[in-house]
Design a protein around this motif. Structure first.
Motif, PDB file in Angstrom:
ATOM      1  N   ASP A   1      33.073  31.972  32.182  1.00 27.31           N
ATOM      2  CA  ASP A   1      33.468  31.511  33.511  1.00 27.31           C
ATOM      3  C   ASP A   1      34.634  32.366  34.255  1.00 27.31           C
ATOM      4  OD1 ASP A   1      32.876  29.325  35.626  1.00 27.31           O
ATOM      5  OD2 ASP A   1      34.848  28.770  35.180  1.00 27.31           O
ATOM      6  N   THR A   2      35.699  32.496  33.379  1.00 25.64           N
ATOM      7  CA  THR A   2      36.883  33.115  34.119  1.00 25.64           C
ATOM      8  C   THR A   2      36.416  34.621  34.157  1.00 25.64           C
ATOM      9  OG1 THR A   2      37.770  33.812  31.833  1.00 25.64           O
ATOM     10  CG2 THR A   2      38.489  31.974  32.794  1.00 25.64           C
ATOM     11  N   LEU A   3      35.535  35.267  33.516  1.00 25.39           N
ATOM     12  CA  LEU A   3      35.183  36.749  33.582  1.00 25.39           C
ATOM     13  C   LEU A   3      34.473  36.802  34.887  1.00 25.39           C
ATOM     14  CD1 LEU A   3      34.147  37.453  30.066  1.00 25.39           C
ATOM     15  CD2 LEU A   3      35.915  38.647  31.490  1.00 25.39           C
ATOM     16  N   ARG A   4      33.271  35.903  34.926  1.00 22.64           N
ATOM     17  CA  ARG A   4      32.351  35.871  36.349  1.00 22.64           C
ATOM     18  C   ARG A   4      33.375  35.519  37.627  1.00 22.64           C
ATOM     19  NH1 ARG A   4      31.964  31.292  39.861  1.00 22.64           N
ATOM     20  NH2 ARG A   4      32.533  29.620  38.850  1.00 22.64           N
ATOM     21  N   LEU A   5      34.138  34.712  37.574  1.00 24.36           N
ATOM     22  CA  LEU A   5      34.973  34.343  38.664  1.00 24.36           C
ATOM     23  C   LEU A   5      35.842  35.528  39.019  1.00 24.36           C
ATOM     24  CD1 LEU A   5      35.812  32.521  40.764  1.00 24.36           C
ATOM     25  CD2 LEU A   5      37.317  31.276  39.198  1.00 24.36           C
ATOM     26  N   GLU A   6      36.443  36.106  38.032  1.00 24.74           N
ATOM     27  CA  GLU A   6      37.347  37.339  38.514  1.00 24.74           C
ATOM     28  C   GLU A   6      36.328  38.582  39.193  1.00 24.74           C
ATOM     29  OE1 GLU A   6      40.731  37.845  35.223  1.00 24.74           O
ATOM     30  OE2 GLU A   6      39.301  38.996  35.124  1.00 24.74           O
ATOM     31  N   ALA A   7      35.018  38.607  38.791  1.00 25.14           N
ATOM     32  CA  ALA A   7      33.934  39.412  39.278  1.00 25.14           C
ATOM     33  C   ALA A   7      33.606  38.848  40.579  1.00 25.14           C
ATOM     34  CB  ALA A   7      33.221  39.858  38.400  1.00 25.14           C
TER      35      ALA A   7
ATOM     36  N   SER B   1      43.608  33.548  36.752  1.00 25.42           N
ATOM     37  CA  SER B   1      43.111  34.928  36.132  1.00 25.42           C
ATOM     38  C   SER B   1      43.729  35.235  35.120  1.00 25.42           C
ATOM     39  CB  SER B   1      42.938  35.909  37.411  1.00 25.42           C
ATOM     40  OG  SER B   1      42.522  37.139  36.799  1.00 25.42           O
ATOM     41  N   PRO B   2      43.049  35.334  34.044  1.00 24.59           N
ATOM     42  CA  PRO B   2      43.711  36.086  32.622  1.00 24.59           C
ATOM     43  C   PRO B   2      44.074  37.523  32.807  1.00 24.59           C
ATOM     44  CG  PRO B   2      41.740  34.812  31.831  1.00 24.59           C
ATOM     45  CD  PRO B   2      41.801  34.845  33.532  1.00 24.59           C
ATOM     46  N   THR B   3      43.204  38.195  33.526  1.00 21.46           N
ATOM     47  CA  THR B   3      43.512  39.622  33.615  1.00 21.46           C
ATOM     48  C   THR B   3      44.523  39.724  34.731  1.00 21.46           C
ATOM     49  OG1 THR B   3      41.093  40.234  33.277  1.00 21.46           O
ATOM     50  CG2 THR B   3      42.349  41.823  34.319  1.00 21.46           C
ATOM     51  N   LEU B   4      44.431  39.095  35.987  1.00 19.70           N
ATOM     52  CA  LEU B   4      45.373  39.608  36.976  1.00 19.70           C
ATOM     53  C   LEU B   4      46.750  38.848  36.746  1.00 19.70           C
ATOM     54  CD1 LEU B   4      42.603  39.438  39.872  1.00 19.70           C
ATOM     55  CD2 LEU B   4      43.737  41.229  38.551  1.00 19.70           C
TER      56      LEU B   4
ATOM     57  N   LYS C   1      40.227  40.127  49.373  1.00 21.42           N
ATOM     58  CA  LYS C   1      38.756  40.687  49.092  1.00 21.42           C
ATOM     59  C   LYS C   1      38.243  40.459  47.979  1.00 21.42           C
ATOM     60  CE  LYS C   1      39.834  44.972  51.806  1.00 21.42           C
ATOM     61  NZ  LYS C   1      39.920  46.645  51.836  1.00 21.42           N
ATOM     62  N   ARG C   2      37.050  40.340  47.997  1.00 22.19           N
ATOM     63  CA  ARG C   2      36.199  40.131  46.675  1.00 22.19           C
ATOM     64  C   ARG C   2      35.658  41.436  46.248  1.00 22.19           C
ATOM     65  NH1 ARG C   2      32.100  36.664  48.440  1.00 22.19           N
ATOM     66  NH2 ARG C   2      32.760  37.220  50.659  1.00 22.19           N
ATOM     67  N   PRO C   3      35.276  41.625  44.992  1.00 21.77           N
ATOM     68  CA  PRO C   3      35.795  40.874  43.803  1.00 21.77           C
ATOM     69  C   PRO C   3      37.300  41.011  43.696  1.00 21.77           C
ATOM     70  CG  PRO C   3      34.797  42.949  43.008  1.00 21.77           C
ATOM     71  CD  PRO C   3      34.745  42.888  44.628  1.00 21.77           C
ATOM     72  N   PHE C   4      37.740  40.049  43.017  1.00 20.51           N
ATOM     73  CA  PHE C   4      39.213  39.992  42.581  1.00 20.51           C
ATOM     74  C   PHE C   4      39.661  41.230  41.635  1.00 20.51           C
ATOM     75  CE2 PHE C   4      37.741  35.463  43.342  1.00 20.51           C
ATOM     76  CZ  PHE C   4      38.651  35.136  44.207  1.00 20.51           C
ATOM     77  N   TYR C   5      38.590  41.411  40.625  1.00 22.43           N
ATOM     78  CA  TYR C   5      38.807  42.514  39.636  1.00 22.43           C
ATOM     79  C   TYR C   5      37.636  43.580  39.832  1.00 22.43           C
ATOM     80  CZ  TYR C   5      38.241  44.521  35.161  1.00 22.43           C
ATOM     81  OH  TYR C   5      37.931  45.439  34.055  1.00 22.43           O
ATOM     82  N   ARG C   6      37.545  44.767  39.747  1.00 23.16           N
ATOM     83  CA  ARG C   6      36.714  45.509  39.630  1.00 23.16           C
ATOM     84  C   ARG C   6      36.848  46.433  38.423  1.00 23.16           C
ATOM     85  NH1 ARG C   6      33.043  46.875  43.421  1.00 23.16           N
ATOM     86  NH2 ARG C   6      34.373  45.973  45.036  1.00 23.16           N
TER      87      ARG C   6
END
Length: 370
Positions: free
Chosen positions: A234-240, A323-326, A361-366
Motif C-alpha cells: 500500500d505505501t509503495l503503490r501510494l508513493e507511485a 511516505s517511507p521514501t520521502l 504533482k503525481r506520482p509522488f515518487y518516480r
C-alpha cells in the motif's frame, strides 16, 4: 475485518504462517500484512527486491474467435493496438461511466481462429467482473475460464528483481518490455511471466500452478528477495500514485475524474459502454478531480478525512500515509476541479484540526530504475 473462519486462503498460506507473517482479513482473504516490518519491506523493494503473494487476485483466461470484439465494447482503451505478448492496463465501465474495476488484459496470441487473452482483476471484484463479462458475451464466440483457484500469483518487484528471477526462467527476461509477457517453463511447469507490478518499480508478476507456488516463493527468497505484505504494498503503490479500487476509484468514479483519462482512446472506432457519459464529461468538464497532497508536519490524512474550506466540506481524502521514501505525509484526494492545480493549498480536517496541504504533482515518487 472479516471473521477468520470465513476467509479464503491462497496456496502460500501455510508458508506465510511458517514465516511468522502477521495475517489479516483483506477482500475476503487471509493475507499477510507484514513480515519484518512495513518500513523494512518498503525499503527492500525500492533498493533491492521484494516478494508479494498476490494469489488472491482474480485470474481469467478468455479464448475464442470474438474475444477482442467483446473486450472492445467493455473498456475505453483500444485493445486492437496490442500485439501478441503485450498488455494494457484499463478499466471496465458501467453505463454511467463509473469504474467497475481496473484490470490488466494480456493479449497472448491468435491461432486457428482462436484468440487467447489473460485478465488479472481485483480480488474483491472478481465475482462481479466475471458476471459482468459473461453477461456481455451473448452469441459471441468467447469462453471465459476462471483460473483463480488453480493458479498462484507472485510479484517480485525492485531493481534486483530481474537478476533474482532470471535463473529460474527458460527465456531471457531482458527481452520482456514493460507491460509485456511470455509463457515459459519454470520449475518444471508452465509459468506466465509479465513485466508488470503495483509498486512503481521494475519487476515481474508470475502466474504459476498453485502446487508450484510455494517452491517459487522459496526459490526467490533464497535468491535474496524480501517477503513483503499488504502494508508495504500500500505505501509503495501510494508513493507511485496508483489508485486502489474501492478506495480511490469505484463505480461512482469516472476515469476522467480519477486521473485516468489517458486510458480513454477517443480515436477508437468501436463504441464502448459509458462512452456517451465520458464524452459529455469531456465537453462540459468534470466537477471534481483527484489530486496528490503533501501535508505539513507529520500529520497523516486517512481515508474519508474531509477536505474543508470555511468550515465546509469540499472534498475527500481517499488514501494517505507517511511516505517511507520521502519522509513526509502524502495523500490522494478529490477536490473541486477548479481547485485541482499544482501549487494550490487546501485544508484537511484531521480530528479537530485543519491541517494545510499543498497540491503536488503525481506520482509522488518516480523510480530511477524504470
Amino acid at each position: 475485518m472479516t471473521e477468520k473462519s470465513s476467509l479464503q486462503r491462497t496456496p502460500l498460506y501455510d508458508l506465510m504462517v511458517q514465516s511468522q507473517a502477521r495475517m489479516v482479513g483483506f477482500s475476503g482473504w487471509e493475507m499477510p500484512v507484514q513480515f519484518s516490518g512495513i518500513s523494512k519491506e518498503h525499503a527492500a523493494v525500492r533498493q533491492q527486491a521484494g516478494l508479494f503473494d498476490i494469489s488472491h487476485m482474480g485470474k481469467f483466461r478468455l479464448q475464442g474467435q470474438d474475444v477482442l470484439a467483446l473486450l472492445q465494447g467493455l473498456v475505453p482503451s483500444d485493445l486492437a493496438r496490442l500485439q501478441p505478448g503485450q498488455a494494457q492496463y484499463t478499466v471496465l465501465l458501467n453505463p454511467e461511466g463509473g469504474i467497475i474495476d481496473d484490470v490488466i488484459f494480456y493479449y497472448q496470441e491468435t491461432e486457428a481462429q482462436t484468440q487467447h487473452w489473460v485478465a488479472i482483476v481485483n480480488a474483491a471484484t472478481k465475482d462481479k467482473d466475471k458476471i459482468w463479462i459473461e453477461q456481455h458475451i451473448g452469441s459471441l464466440a468467447v469462453e471465459l475460464v476462471d483460473q483463480s483457484a488453480d493458479q498462484g500469483l507472485i510479484a517480485i518487484q525492485g531493481p534486483q528483481a530481474l537478476q533474482m528471477l532470471q535463473p529460474l526462467s527458460q527465456v531471457d527476461l531482458n527481452n520482456i518490455a514493460a507491460f509485456s509477457h511470455v509463457e515459459t517453463e519454470m520449475l518444471g511447469t508452465t509459468a506466465f511471466v509479465a513485466r508488470t507490478g503495483y509498486t512503481g518499480e521494475d519487476g515481474f508478476e508470475i502466474m504459476i500452478p498453485a502446487a508450484t507456488a510455494s517452491t517459487l516463493w522459496q526459490s526467490l527468497t533464497a535468491a535474496g528477495a524480501t517477503p513483503c505484505g499488504l502494508g508495504a504494498r500500500d505505501t509503495l503503490r501510494l508513493e507511485a500514485a496508483m489508485s486502489l479500487y474501492g478506495q480511490d476509484i469505484n463505480d461512482q468514479t469516472s476515469p476522467l475524474e480519477a486521473g485516468l483519462g489517458w486510458l480513454v482512446h477517443w480515436d477508437k472506432t468501436v463504441d464502448f459502454i459509458g462512452k456517451d457519459v465520458l464524452a459529455k464529461q469531456k465537453a462540459a468538464g468534470v466537477e471534481r478531480r483527484i489530486v496528490g497532497l503533501q501535508l505539513e508536519g507529520r500529520n497523516i490524512a486517512r481515508h474519508d478525512y474531509p477536505i474543508v474550506q470555511a468550515d465546509q466540506t469540499i472534498g475527500i481524502v481517499t488514501s494517505g500515509t507517511l511516505s517511507p521514501t520521502l519522509g513526509y505525509p502524502i495523500a490522494l484526494a478529490y477536490v473541486p476541479a477548479a481547485m485541482a492545480k499544482v501549487g494550490n493549498t487546501v485544508d484537511v480536517q484531521i480530528r479537530n484540526k485543519a491541517v494545510p496541504a499543498t497540491i503536488v504533482k503525481r506520482p509522488f515518487y518516480r523510480s530511477p530504475n524504470k
